[in-house]
Design an enzyme around this catalytic site. Structure first.
Site, short mmCIF file in Angstrom:
data_model
loop_
_atom_site.label_atom_id
_atom_site.label_comp_id
_atom_site.label_asym_id
_atom_site.label_seq_id
_atom_site.Cartn_x
_atom_site.Cartn_y
_atom_site.Cartn_z
N ARG A 1 0.82 -1.21 -0.10
CA ARG A 1 -0.02 0.05 0.01
C ARG A 1 0.79 1.16 0.17
NH1 ARG A 1 -3.63 1.96 5.07
NH2 ARG A 1 -1.68 3.19 5.43
N TYR B 1 -3.25 11.35 6.18
CA TYR B 1 -3.39 9.98 6.89
C TYR B 1 -2.54 9.06 5.97
CZ TYR B 1 -4.91 5.02 7.19
OH TYR B 1 -5.00 3.64 7.33
N ASP C 1 -5.23 3.66 0.23
CA ASP C 1 -6.38 3.94 1.09
C ASP C 1 -6.53 5.43 1.11
OD1 ASP C 1 -8.06 4.00 3.19
OD2 ASP C 1 -6.78 3.27 4.94
N HIS D 1 -9.35 6.55 2.96
CA HIS D 1 -9.63 6.84 4.43
C HIS D 1 -11.04 7.47 4.31
CE1 HIS D 1 -8.58 6.61 8.54
NE2 HIS D 1 -8.02 5.59 8.27
N GLU E 1 -9.08 1.52 -1.42
CA GLU E 1 -9.80 1.24 0.06
C GLU E 1 -10.54 2.58 0.32
OE1 GLU E 1 -8.36 0.36 4.40
OE2 GLU E 1 -6.85 -0.04 2.71
N GLU F 1 -13.81 -1.88 7.13
CA GLU F 1 -12.96 -2.08 8.30
C GLU F 1 -13.68 -1.35 9.52
OE1 GLU F 1 -9.55 1.48 8.92
OE2 GLU F 1 -9.27 -0.03 7.16
N ARG G 1 -13.61 -5.79 4.04
CA ARG G 1 -12.50 -5.67 5.05
C ARG G 1 -13.02 -5.67 6.46
NH1 ARG G 1 -9.29 -1.82 5.47
NH2 ARG G 1 -7.34 -3.36 5.62
N GLU H 1 -3.99 -7.41 5.27
CA GLU H 1 -3.18 -6.33 5.76
C GLU H 1 -2.37 -6.66 6.97
OE1 GLU H 1 -3.86 -1.59 7.16
OE2 GLU H 1 -5.36 -3.13 7.44
N TRP I 1 -11.92 11.70 9.13
CA TRP I 1 -10.49 11.63 9.21
C TRP I 1 -10.03 10.25 8.51
CZ3 TRP I 1 -7.52 7.62 11.50
CH2 TRP I 1 -6.21 7.85 11.39
#
Length: 402
Positions: A147, A159, A210, A212, A236, A262, A283, A339, A402
């Protein structure tokens, strides 16, 4: 065999972990991870004050009945606190089962479906040049999938990129810090990063990124389309997934594979995403989605729709969850990737384990149960310290994801 005793251990060997230990009247015990980053004590209290008293005297092999008891019996269902507590119990019970039967947990989930679990690493840099160098460093370490995240010109932080040269750990001691964000700068920058990575390393390495949760669906569709020439393994969390239908908009605009889940906790949170084939990888993770019992349901449902797993595995999950994720990944047929953020030395010592990394893959080992333990004397040297994830604001001060 009956559950005789259970208690929660909270420690902080570099970051906070919540661990449930369940003991039986035959001397066998199991461990479960209950860590919820930034809200650890909420889960610890939920377990100690509400769940543990209900476990004493029960058959630890009755994982399905106990799962339903804790989920349906509470009336107030779902949510990260509840599902993390249930997951900790479920993990510990499967650990007990494996130890009692003298076999690793993956054998209880159907046995090996593969020889090893492919994992991806995190590469990052303050700018594109540093990020490209870090991708190369991880390739040299043997990773087959990486990643890539990079600092963005005009933004002090973002991030996935640590301050200085320390390993990335987003949780910070004390009250939440505040970051600044510009979607426009980000959308211009990311394609440049992956153009450089592909130019440097070619097409063989799997590349991931990602977002995020920071884009609207149409912004994510634009980014996914811009990244198509670099054929990412996945993009992601392009947008917050509470609105599952938002992923339909992204899907209509790009063929870049999509991954999310996630921060989601139940099969209901990902139902539309999966059955409409709006994502390619789910995820949801062992500790936040109810343990083996519930994650297996999600994986089996996903398999019907050609969706594979890509379970969250950052350092906000303890080695107990990492071990469990590897057993899970070894067993299920529609595994995609896992991951992997290595824990620090202190955490590795507090949680001795049998899993290992080798040439791009991880292996759970063949120890009975999960193959991970907790050194409680050592853990006591690292007491809990309040820590939070950062808060994000746009350049004009508007609070943002975030």
């Amino acid at each position: 065999m009956k559950i005789k005793h259970a208690y929660v251990n909270v420690c902080s060997p570099g970051r906070n972990f919540v661990t449930l230990k369940i003991e039986t009247d035959e001397g066998i015990y199991g461990l479960g991870d209950a860590t919820l980053n930034g809200r650890e004590l909420a889960v610890a209290s939920y377990l100690s004050d509400h769940v543990i008293p209900c476990l004493i005297g029960r058959d630890p092999f009755a994982t399905e009945d106990i799962w339903q008891y804790l989920y349906r019996g509470a009336y107030w269902r779902r949510g990260p606190v509840t599902m993390s507590a249930i997951a900790a119990v479920d993990m510990a019970l499967w650990d007990i089962k494996g130890k009692a039967l003298n076999t690793p947990v993956y054998n209880l989930l159907g046995g090996k479906s593969r020889e090893g679990v492919m994992v991806y690493a995190h590469a990052h840099g303050a700018d594109i040049e540093e990020a490209v160098d870090d991708v190369g460093r991880h390739i040299d370490m043997g990773y087959l999938a990486v990643r890539a995240q990079s600092g963005i010109p005009g933004l002090d932080s973002t991030y996935g990129v640590p301050k200085g040269h320390q390993p990335y750990e987003p949780a910070e001691r004390g009250l939440p810090s505040e970051s600044r964000w510009s979607t426009e700068k980000y959308l211009r920058h990311v394609p440049q990063l992956f153009a450089k990575v592909r130019e440097q390393f070619g097409d063989d390495v799997h590349l991931l990124h990602d977002c995020h949760h920071r884009l609207t669906p149409i912004e994510a569709g634009r980014l996914g389309k811009d990244l198509e020439p670099f054929h990412l393994f996945w993009l992601e969390d392009p947008t917050p997934a509470e609105l599952q239908e938002g992923f339909r908009v992204i899907r209509e605009h790009t063929t870049t594979p999509l991954a999310t889940g996630e921060v989601l906790n139940t099969i209901w949170d990902v139902k539309e995403l999966i059955e409409n084939q709006w994502i390619d990888y789910v995820r949801t993770t062992l500790v936040h989605a109810g343990g083996f019992t519930h994650l297996k349901r999600i994986a089996d449902f996903a398999a019907l729709y050609h969706v594979r797993t890509g379970c969250h595995g950052a350092t906000d999950l303890s080695p107990v969850t990492m071990a469990g994720a590897l057993h899970f990944g070894m067993a299920i047929h529609n595994f995609g990737i896992q991951e992997h953020m290595p824990h620090n030395e202190e955490t590795e010592a507090v949680f001795p384990h049998h899993y290992r990394f080798e040439a791009g893959y991880m292996y759970p080992g063949d120890a009975p149960g999960l193959g991970v333990d907790l050194d409680e004397k050592l853990a006591a040297k690292y007491p809990y310290e309040r820590a939070y994830l950062p808060v994000n604001r746009k350049l004009d001060g508007t609070l943002f994801d975030w």
